[in-house]
Design a protein around this motif. Structure first.
Motif, PDB file in Angstrom:
ATOM      1  N   SER A  76       0.817  -1.209   0.000  1.00  0.00           N
ATOM      2  CA  SER A  76       0.000   0.000   0.000  1.00  0.00           C
ATOM      3  C   SER A  76       0.856   1.266   0.000  1.00  0.00           C
ATOM      4  N   ASN A  77       2.134   1.132   0.398  1.00  0.00           N
ATOM      5  CA  ASN A  77       3.030   2.289   0.422  1.00  0.00           C
ATOM      6  C   ASN A  77       4.474   1.791   0.439  1.00  0.00           C
ATOM      7  N   VAL A  78       5.276   2.277  -0.489  1.00  0.00           N
ATOM      8  CA  VAL A  78       6.697   1.928  -0.549  1.00  0.00           C
ATOM      9  C   VAL A  78       7.499   3.215  -0.703  1.00  0.00           C
ATOM     10  N   VAL A  79       8.369   3.489   0.261  1.00  0.00           N
ATOM     11  CA  VAL A  79       9.288   4.620   0.208  1.00  0.00           C
ATOM     12  C   VAL A  79      10.691   4.018   0.267  1.00  0.00           C
ATOM     13  N   PRO A  80      11.432   4.022  -0.861  1.00  0.00           N
ATOM     14  CA  PRO A  80      12.722   3.343  -0.915  1.00  0.00           C
ATOM     15  C   PRO A  80      13.649   3.684   0.257  1.00  0.00           C
ATOM     16  N   GLU A  81      14.231   2.614   0.811  1.00  0.00           N
ATOM     17  CA  GLU A  81      15.190   2.677   1.907  1.00  0.00           C
ATOM     18  C   GLU A  81      14.627   3.320   3.169  1.00  0.00           C
ATOM     19  N   SER A  82      13.290   3.344   3.308  1.00  0.00           N
ATOM     20  CA  SER A  82      12.680   3.992   4.459  1.00  0.00           C
ATOM     21  C   SER A  82      11.453   3.255   5.011  1.00  0.00           C
ATOM     22  N   LEU A  83      10.482   2.927   4.136  1.00  0.00           N
ATOM     23  CA  LEU A  83       9.192   2.429   4.614  1.00  0.00           C
ATOM     24  C   LEU A  83       8.553   1.459   3.621  1.00  0.00           C
ATOM     25  N   ILE A  84       7.960   0.400   4.181  1.00  0.00           N
ATOM     26  CA  ILE A  84       7.136  -0.527   3.412  1.00  0.00           C
ATOM     27  C   ILE A  84       5.870  -0.771   4.228  1.00  0.00           C
ATOM     28  N   GLU A  85       4.714  -0.588   3.594  1.00  0.00           N
ATOM     29  CA  GLU A  85       3.455  -0.936   4.224  1.00  0.00           C
ATOM     30  C   GLU A  85       2.707  -1.865   3.277  1.00  0.00           C
ATOM     31  N   TYR A  86       2.082  -2.900   3.845  1.00  0.00           N
ATOM     32  CA  TYR A  86       1.340  -3.831   3.004  1.00  0.00           C
ATOM     33  C   TYR A  86       0.189  -4.467   3.765  1.00  0.00           C
ATOM     34  N   GLY A  87      -0.749  -4.967   2.981  1.00  0.00           N
ATOM     35  CA  GLY A  87      -1.846  -5.760   3.510  1.00  0.00           C
ATOM     36  C   GLY A  87      -1.614  -7.206   3.133  1.00  0.00           C
ATOM     37  N   MET A  88      -1.747  -8.089   4.115  1.00  0.00           N
ATOM     38  CA  MET A  88      -1.602  -9.524   3.848  1.00  0.00           C
ATOM     39  C   MET A  88      -2.890 -10.064   3.248  1.00  0.00           C
ATOM     40  N   THR A  89      -2.812 -11.257   2.672  1.00  0.00           N
ATOM     41  CA  THR A  89      -3.975 -11.841   2.015  1.00  0.00           C
ATOM     42  C   THR A  89      -5.129 -12.075   2.990  1.00  0.00           C
ATOM     43  N   ASP A  90      -4.843 -12.171   4.303  1.00  0.00           N
ATOM     44  CA  ASP A  90      -5.922 -12.366   5.280  1.00  0.00           C
ATOM     45  C   ASP A  90      -6.480 -11.045   5.817  1.00  0.00           C
ATOM     46  N   GLY A  91      -6.032  -9.899   5.256  1.00  0.00           N
ATOM     47  CA  GLY A  91      -6.570  -8.601   5.636  1.00  0.00           C
ATOM     48  C   GLY A  91      -5.789  -7.861   6.705  1.00  0.00           C
ATOM     49  N   ARG A  92      -4.839  -8.533   7.348  1.00  0.00           N
ATOM     50  CA  ARG A  92      -4.029  -7.848   8.360  1.00  0.00           C
ATOM     51  C   ARG A  92      -3.022  -6.922   7.682  1.00  0.00           C
ATOM     52  N   THR A  93      -2.524  -5.929   8.423  1.00  0.00           N
ATOM     53  CA  THR A  93      -1.578  -4.969   7.854  1.00  0.00           C
ATOM     54  C   THR A  93      -0.234  -5.047   8.558  1.00  0.00           C
ATOM     55  N   GLY A 102      23.878   5.124   9.295  1.00  0.00           N
ATOM     56  CA  GLY A 102      25.195   5.140   8.647  1.00  0.00           C
ATOM     57  C   GLY A 102      25.688   3.723   8.410  1.00  0.00           C
ATOM     58  N   ASP A 103      26.473   3.188   9.365  1.00  0.00           N
ATOM     59  CA  ASP A 103      27.021   1.838   9.221  1.00  0.00           C
ATOM     60  C   ASP A 103      26.074   0.752   9.709  1.00  0.00           C
ATOM     61  N   SER A 104      24.924   1.134  10.270  1.00  0.00           N
ATOM     62  CA  SER A 104      23.935   0.163  10.718  1.00  0.00           C
ATOM     63  C   SER A 104      22.536   0.675  10.374  1.00  0.00           C
ATOM     64  N   THR A 105      21.582  -0.244  10.408  1.00  0.00           N
ATOM     65  CA  THR A 105      20.198   0.078  10.063  1.00  0.00           C
ATOM     66  C   THR A 105      19.272  -0.661  11.014  1.00  0.00           C
ATOM     67  N   THR A 106      18.331   0.058  11.613  1.00  0.00           N
ATOM     68  CA  THR A 106      17.323  -0.577  12.454  1.00  0.00           C
ATOM     69  C   THR A 106      16.091  -0.868  11.614  1.00  0.00           C
ATOM     70  N   VAL A 107      15.679  -2.129  11.629  1.00  0.00           N
ATOM     71  CA  VAL A 107      14.482  -2.569  10.918  1.00  0.00           C
ATOM     72  C   VAL A 107      13.424  -2.869  11.978  1.00  0.00           C
ATOM     73  N   THR A 108      12.269  -2.202  11.852  1.00  0.00           N
ATOM     74  CA  THR A 108      11.165  -2.402  12.789  1.00  0.00           C
ATOM     75  C   THR A 108       9.937  -2.831  12.005  1.00  0.00           C
ATOM     76  N   GLU A 109       9.321  -3.929  12.431  1.00  0.00           N
ATOM     77  CA  GLU A 109       8.088  -4.414  11.822  1.00  0.00           C
ATOM     78  C   GLU A 109       6.974  -4.335  12.857  1.00  0.00           C
ATOM     79  N   VAL A 110       5.860  -3.707  12.473  1.00  0.00           N
ATOM     80  CA  VAL A 110       4.675  -3.653  13.319  1.00  0.00           C
ATOM     81  C   VAL A 110       3.557  -4.322  12.525  1.00  0.00           C
ATOM     82  N   PHE A 111       2.973  -5.379  13.102  1.00  0.00           N
ATOM     83  CA  PHE A 111       1.960  -6.129  12.354  1.00  0.00           C
ATOM     84  C   PHE A 111       0.748  -6.424  13.222  1.00  0.00           C
TER      85      PHE A 111
END
Length: 140
Positions: A76-93, A102-111
């Motif tokens: 539903s929303n893709v911002v390169p190197e910053s954000l991905i939002e999607y809906g799963m086939t069962d309707g959850r987001t 810089g030398d590291s990246t924090t990846v956070t998933e909220v579902f």
């Protein structure tokens, strides 16, 4: 009245720049190397059309062939190197953020939690997959 789904958060900090983290998170050849929660599972198939409105599917399967399922959805929303939002086939987001340090990246998933399994079990499974992702990026 519809009840709001419980939100679950998992997170890791990968010792790699955001460009590499983004590529390994989204390229099917890499997804197949990390998108499973346990060593007796694997991801034999992945396709990803990474754009708003694009679809993705990854097959997660037990290595002994006893069980498999497809994990997929629509972006539903893709911002390169910053954000991905999607809906799963069962309707959850799901919302995935990439925080550049810089030398590291924090990846956070909220579902959205599903209603079948306990929230702590879901969190542990998603965290295990994210931990596999971190290991894959840092080893390559």
């Amino acid at each position: 009245m519809e009840t709001q789904a419980q939100k679950i958060t998992v997170e890791t900090t990968v010792n790699a720049p955001v460009g590499k983290v983004w590529e390994y998170f989204n390229a099917p050849e890499h997804i197949k190397q990390w998108c499973f929660a346990a060593d007796d599972w694997h991801a034999p198939f992945s396709e990803n059309d990474l754009k708003t409105g694009g679809k993705f599917t990854t097959t997660m399967a037990a290595k002994d062939g006893s069980f498999s399922f497809d994990f997929g959805g629509v972006y539903s929303n893709v911002v390169p190197e910053s954000l991905i939002e999607y809906g799963m086939t069962d309707g959850r987001t799901v919302k995935v953020t990439f925080e550049d340090h810089g030398d590291s990246t924090t990846v956070t998933e909220v579902f959205d939690a599903e209603q079948t399994n306990p929230a702590d079990m879901q969190k542990a499974g998603w965290q295990a997959i994210l931990d596999n992702f971190k290991k894959h990026v840092e080893a390559n």
